[in-house]
Motif scaffolding. Structure first.
Motif, PDB file in Angstrom:
ATOM      1  N   ASP A 145      -9.931   8.643  -1.763  1.00 32.88           N
ATOM      2  CA  ASP A 145     -10.658   8.817  -0.084  1.00 32.88           C
ATOM      3  C   ASP A 145     -11.483   9.555   0.122  1.00 32.88           C
ATOM      4  O   ASP A 145     -11.545  10.044  -0.620  1.00 32.88           O
ATOM      5  CB  ASP A 145      -9.142   9.198   0.785  1.00 32.88           C
ATOM      6  CG  ASP A 145      -8.488  10.464   0.011  1.00 32.88           C
ATOM      7  OD1 ASP A 145      -9.328  11.792  -0.412  1.00 32.88           O
ATOM      8  OD2 ASP A 145      -7.593  10.490   0.278  1.00 32.88           O
ATOM      9  N   ASN A 191      -6.167   7.680  -4.656  1.00 29.64           N
ATOM     10  CA  ASN A 191      -5.512   7.246  -4.641  1.00 29.64           C
ATOM     11  C   ASN A 191      -5.175   4.984  -5.737  1.00 29.64           C
ATOM     12  O   ASN A 191      -6.080   5.147  -6.047  1.00 29.64           O
ATOM     13  CB  ASN A 191      -5.472   5.670  -3.002  1.00 29.64           C
ATOM     14  CG  ASN A 191      -5.597   7.233  -2.512  1.00 29.64           C
ATOM     15  OD1 ASN A 191      -4.387   7.917  -1.530  1.00 29.64           O
ATOM     16  ND2 ASN A 191      -7.051   8.317  -1.602  1.00 29.64           N
ATOM     17  N   CYS A 192      -3.706   4.808  -5.483  1.00 31.93           N
ATOM     18  CA  CYS A 192      -3.642   3.658  -6.344  1.00 31.93           C
ATOM     19  C   CYS A 192      -3.072   2.493  -5.425  1.00 31.93           C
ATOM     20  O   CYS A 192      -2.002   2.877  -5.432  1.00 31.93           O
ATOM     21  CB  CYS A 192      -3.419   3.548  -8.287  1.00 31.93           C
ATOM     22  SG  CYS A 192      -3.568   2.349  -8.543  1.00 31.93           S
ATOM     23  N   GLU A 193      -4.075   1.225  -5.865  1.00 30.18           N
ATOM     24  CA  GLU A 193      -2.672  -0.047  -4.806  1.00 30.18           C
ATOM     25  C   GLU A 193      -2.303  -1.460  -6.078  1.00 30.18           C
ATOM     26  O   GLU A 193      -3.756  -1.274  -6.868  1.00 30.18           O
ATOM     27  CB  GLU A 193      -2.749  -0.556  -3.822  1.00 30.18           C
ATOM     28  CG  GLU A 193      -4.374  -0.512  -3.397  1.00 30.18           C
ATOM     29  CD  GLU A 193      -5.070  -0.830  -2.151  1.00 30.18           C
ATOM     30  OE1 GLU A 193      -3.931  -0.763  -1.611  1.00 30.18           O
ATOM     31  OE2 GLU A 193      -6.353  -0.950  -1.807  1.00 30.18           O
ATOM     32  N   ASN A 238       1.552   5.976  -7.110  1.00 25.56           N
ATOM     33  CA  ASN A 238       1.014   7.418  -7.044  1.00 25.56           C
ATOM     34  C   ASN A 238      -0.225   7.281  -7.814  1.00 25.56           C
ATOM     35  O   ASN A 238      -0.108   6.931  -9.076  1.00 25.56           O
ATOM     36  CB  ASN A 238       1.870   8.670  -7.473  1.00 25.56           C
ATOM     37  CG  ASN A 238       2.926   8.418  -6.915  1.00 25.56           C
ATOM     38  OD1 ASN A 238       3.375   8.637  -5.586  1.00 25.56           O
ATOM     39  ND2 ASN A 238       4.283   9.266  -7.176  1.00 25.56           N
ATOM     40  N   TRP A 245      -0.286  -5.832  -1.156  1.00 23.96           N
ATOM     41  CA  TRP A 245      -0.950  -4.523  -2.627  1.00 23.96           C
ATOM     42  C   TRP A 245       0.643  -3.947  -2.300  1.00 23.96           C
ATOM     43  O   TRP A 245       1.197  -3.357  -1.500  1.00 23.96           O
ATOM     44  CB  TRP A 245      -1.692  -4.369  -1.751  1.00 23.96           C
ATOM     45  CG  TRP A 245      -3.170  -5.014  -1.897  1.00 23.96           C
ATOM     46  CD1 TRP A 245      -3.174  -5.676  -1.109  1.00 23.96           C
ATOM     47  CD2 TRP A 245      -3.830  -4.704  -3.217  1.00 23.96           C
ATOM     48  NE1 TRP A 245      -5.118  -6.567  -1.825  1.00 23.96           N
ATOM     49  CE2 TRP A 245      -4.805  -5.916  -3.182  1.00 23.96           C
ATOM     50  CE3 TRP A 245      -4.113  -4.144  -4.411  1.00 23.96           C
ATOM     51  CZ2 TRP A 245      -6.068  -5.934  -4.073  1.00 23.96           C
ATOM     52  CZ3 TRP A 245      -4.946  -4.531  -4.917  1.00 23.96           C
ATOM     53  CH2 TRP A 245      -5.607  -5.674  -5.460  1.00 23.96           C
ATOM     54  N   LYS A 246       0.478  -3.294  -3.413  1.00 22.02           N
ATOM     55  CA  LYS A 246       2.167  -2.250  -3.190  1.00 22.02           C
ATOM     56  C   LYS A 246       1.377  -0.934  -3.912  1.00 22.02           C
ATOM     57  O   LYS A 246       0.265  -0.622  -4.641  1.00 22.02           O
ATOM     58  CB  LYS A 246       2.978  -2.439  -4.667  1.00 22.02           C
ATOM     59  CG  LYS A 246       3.862  -1.231  -4.493  1.00 22.02           C
ATOM     60  CD  LYS A 246       4.923  -1.887  -5.557  1.00 22.02           C
ATOM     61  CE  LYS A 246       4.327  -1.829  -6.954  1.00 22.02           C
ATOM     62  NZ  LYS A 246       5.407  -2.229  -7.855  1.00 22.02           N
ATOM     63  N   GLU A 247       1.188   0.514  -2.621  1.00 20.88           N
ATOM     64  CA  GLU A 247       0.873   1.177  -3.309  1.00 20.88           C
ATOM     65  C   GLU A 247       1.911   2.563  -4.542  1.00 20.88           C
ATOM     66  O   GLU A 247       3.508   2.552  -4.521  1.00 20.88           O
ATOM     67  CB  GLU A 247       0.967   2.354  -2.088  1.00 20.88           C
ATOM     68  CG  GLU A 247       0.208   3.810  -2.095  1.00 20.88           C
ATOM     69  CD  GLU A 247       0.341   4.778  -0.694  1.00 20.88           C
ATOM     70  OE1 GLU A 247      -0.185   5.635  -0.913  1.00 20.88           O
ATOM     71  OE2 GLU A 247       0.424   3.948   0.247  1.00 20.88           O
ATOM     72  N   GLY A 257      -7.230  -5.795   0.500  1.00 20.82           N
ATOM     73  CA  GLY A 257      -6.298  -4.335   0.271  1.00 20.82           C
ATOM     74  C   GLY A 257      -6.956  -3.338   1.138  1.00 20.82           C
ATOM     75  O   GLY A 257      -8.346  -3.121   1.338  1.00 20.82           O
ATOM     76  N   SER A 258      -7.269  -1.854   0.403  1.00 22.05           N
ATOM     77  CA  SER A 258      -7.900  -1.048   0.823  1.00 22.05           C
ATOM     78  C   SER A 258      -9.671  -1.450   0.988  1.00 22.05           C
ATOM     79  O   SER A 258     -10.337  -1.680   0.182  1.00 22.05           O
ATOM     80  CB  SER A 258      -8.010   0.803   0.737  1.00 22.05           C
ATOM     81  OG  SER A 258      -6.344   0.838   1.196  1.00 22.05           O
TER      82      SER A 258
END
Length: 240
Positions: free
Chosen positions: A55, A61-63, A76, A72-74, A26-27
């Protein structure tokens, strides 16, 4: 869930079936600015890996990755300013993941409702201090808080329209200010603590009302999950 350091990512391991699956990357953020969690949604029937991170501008942020999916799905993230740090391990209970968002003197927790994938802010029964923690206890959310030389255990049975109720008080002999709760088996069974001073483990027996020292070690880079996990569907790259 465990860190797959050699591959630079994460993996989900089932010690019963001796199977595992590597997760897509992921990120990428510094370790001090992120928090990982593993949970099961009773509503959707999905096992989810949640990645919460800060960030460069300070926004959260959340995934989310459903185990077996490729991407992965972003979603809110929580509102700006709710999190002071991400050092406490999140807890899965009552259909949500829960974080204590401050190092000390936190009056609230931040919860991610797993089915709706939305964040909420909820009150704690009292201010959370350095050695206090939240735990899953018999599928409910518990808050284990020091009160002078005693330890109070509070229970929350639902995410909405429920209030914290004091469940038990551990009356101790001697100084236990650095006793940190790390694991609860079931309501009425042992609760495991670790001493910050030396890392030793201690188990409180609810039936006998006794705290005893035990042998053992908690792996620092894993996220144990106790449920009915036998296997997952659509799981690529499975190794035996």
């Amino acid at each position: 869930m465990d860190s797959a350091m050699k591959r630079g990512g994460l993996m989900v391991v089932n010690p019963i079936t001796r199977k595992w699956i590597y997760l897509p990357v992921g990120s990428l953020v510094p370790p001090h600015a992120e928090s990982y969690a593993f949970a099961y949604s009773d509503v959707t029937g999905d096992y989810k890996v949640v990645h919460l991170f800060r960030d460069e501008l300070g926004y959260m942020n959340c995934e989310i990755l459903n185990v077996g999916a490729k991407y992965w799905k972003e979603v809110n993230g929580p509102a700006f300013g709710l999190f002071g740090w991400l050092g406490y391990i999140p807890v899965s209970a009552i259909g949500a993941l829960h974080w204590i968002p401050q190092v000390d003197h936190s009056d609230y927790l931040v919860s991610l409702e797993l089915a709706k994938e939305k964040f909420h802010k909820g009150p704690l029964p009292k201010s959370c201090r350095t050695h206090d923690r939240i735990l899953e206890m018999g599928r409910f959310l518990s808050f284990v808080a020091h009160e002078e030389l005693d330890i109070d255990i509070w229970i929350l049975k639902g995410l909405h329209d429920e209030a914290w109720a004091k469940h038990h008080r551990i009356r101790t002999i001697g100084c236990v200010l650095d006793m940190v709760p790390i694991l609860s088996l079931k309501i009425g069974e042992d609760m495991i603590f670790t001493r910050e001073e030396d890392g030793s483990l201690h188990a409180y027996d609810f039936k006998q009302g006794l705290m005893r020292k035990v042998q053992g070690q908690i792996p620092p880079t894993s996220f144990p999950h106790i449920n009915s996990l036998i296997w997952w569907e659509k799981a690529p790259d499975v190794c035996d």
